[in-house]
Design an enzyme around this catalytic site. Structure first.
Site, PDB file in Angstrom:
ATOM      1  N   THR A   1       0.847  -1.183   0.000  1.00  0.00           N
ATOM      2  CA  THR A   1       0.000   0.000   0.000  1.00  0.00           C
ATOM      3  C   THR A   1       0.890   1.244   0.000  1.00  0.00           C
ATOM      4  O   THR A   1       2.093   1.141  -0.214  1.00  0.00           O
ATOM      5  CB  THR A   1      -0.932   0.003   1.224  1.00  0.00           C
ATOM      6  OG1 THR A   1      -0.128  -0.101   2.402  1.00  0.00           O
ATOM      7  CG2 THR A   1      -1.934  -1.139   1.155  1.00  0.00           C
TER       8      THR A   1
ATOM      9  N   VAL B   1       0.725   4.380   2.416  1.00  0.00           N
ATOM     10  CA  VAL B   1       1.129   4.998   3.677  1.00  0.00           C
ATOM     11  C   VAL B   1       2.005   4.042   4.491  1.00  0.00           C
ATOM     12  O   VAL B   1       2.994   4.455   5.107  1.00  0.00           O
ATOM     13  CB  VAL B   1      -0.111   5.438   4.504  1.00  0.00           C
ATOM     14  CG1 VAL B   1       0.311   5.995   5.868  1.00  0.00           C
ATOM     15  CG2 VAL B   1      -0.925   6.472   3.737  1.00  0.00           C
ATOM     16  N   CYS B   2       1.662   2.767   4.464  1.00  0.00           N
ATOM     17  CA  CYS B   2       2.343   1.774   5.304  1.00  0.00           C
ATOM     18  C   CYS B   2       3.869   1.755   5.139  1.00  0.00           C
ATOM     19  O   CYS B   2       4.582   1.775   6.144  1.00  0.00           O
ATOM     20  CB  CYS B   2       1.763   0.386   5.072  1.00  0.00           C
ATOM     21  SG  CYS B   2       0.006   0.278   5.465  1.00  0.00           S
ATOM     22  N   PRO B   3       4.399   1.740   3.897  1.00  0.00           N
ATOM     23  CA  PRO B   3       5.861   1.677   3.805  1.00  0.00           C
ATOM     24  C   PRO B   3       6.552   2.928   4.333  1.00  0.00           C
ATOM     25  O   PRO B   3       7.700   2.849   4.781  1.00  0.00           O
ATOM     26  CB  PRO B   3       6.129   1.474   2.312  1.00  0.00           C
ATOM     27  CG  PRO B   3       4.896   1.938   1.622  1.00  0.00           C
ATOM     28  CD  PRO B   3       3.770   1.688   2.581  1.00  0.00           C
TER      29      PRO B   3
ATOM     30  N   ILE C   1       6.836   2.098   8.081  1.00  0.00           N
ATOM     31  CA  ILE C   1       7.762   0.989   8.319  1.00  0.00           C
ATOM     32  C   ILE C   1       9.193   1.456   8.113  1.00  0.00           C
ATOM     33  O   ILE C   1      10.085   1.162   8.920  1.00  0.00           O
ATOM     34  CB  ILE C   1       7.410  -0.212   7.424  1.00  0.00           C
ATOM     35  CG1 ILE C   1       6.016  -0.744   7.789  1.00  0.00           C
ATOM     36  CG2 ILE C   1       8.465  -1.309   7.531  1.00  0.00           C
ATOM     37  CD1 ILE C   1       5.432  -1.697   6.767  1.00  0.00           C
TER      38      ILE C   1
END
Length: 185
Positions: free
Chosen positions: A55, A57-59, A62
């Protein structure tokens, strides 16, 4: 449906899950369990959850947690990332995404969604984890919880600031940062 998120003072639930710990062939996966959270070494844990691999926003989150990995380690804190995707999806995403190849912390796979559900962070419609962050003390007790909606990334610096405050075991005023005076009564 109403979420009942486990909160401060609760014991972190028992679990045993597979995580991606490496991209090296034959060494990609390892089991992580709640037994790793309770220790006599004063080792804290930060477990942060994201909704979906592959997706947008997630990276960013992370990668930012990974950039701060040394700061967590300097605070005797284990960092664990988690989502409801499988370990195979995690591994593929790490191989595919430039910012995720060099991760220094495990990516926990909660494919049964049982841990996310027990924590109260399973989004009721999409059945994915909300953007939740838990700070867990060495006795396995949740000391801080933060939950964002699916489309809003969190602030890693704030997680570190709160961890610093909790580790003082003192009264910390609003906007307190490491090195500042605590409140003495």
């Amino acid at each position: 449906m109403q979420n009942r998120i486990l909160s401060v003072g609760s014991t972190f639930p028992a679990f045993k899950k597979t995580a991606v710990v490496s991209l090296e062939k034959g060494k990609e996966f390892a089991d992580i369990s709640s037994e790793n959270l309770v220790n006599d070494n004063n080792q804290w844990t930060v477990m942060f959850w994201w909704p979906k691999d592959f997706t947008f926003v997630c990276p960013t989150e992370i990668a930012e947690f990974n950039n701060a990995y040394g700061e967590f380690r300097d605070r005797d804190t284990t960092l664990i990332g988690a989502s409801t995707d499988s370990e195979f999806v995690h591994a593929a995403w790490r191989r595919d995404h430039d910012d995720l190849r060099g991760l220094k912390f495990p990516m926990l796979a909660d494919t049964s969604k049982s841990l996310a559900e027990e924590l109260g962070i399973l989004e009721p419609v999409e059945k994915v984890a909300l953007r939740a962050t838990f700070i867990i003390d060495p006795q396995g007790i949740i000391r801080w919880v933060s939950v964002n909606d699916l489309n809003v990334g969190r602030n890693v610096k704030e997680v570190i600031r709160v961890l610093d405050a909790l580790q003082t075991d003192e009264l910390c005023p609003c906007n307190w940062e490491k090195g500042q005076e605590t409140i003495h009564v």
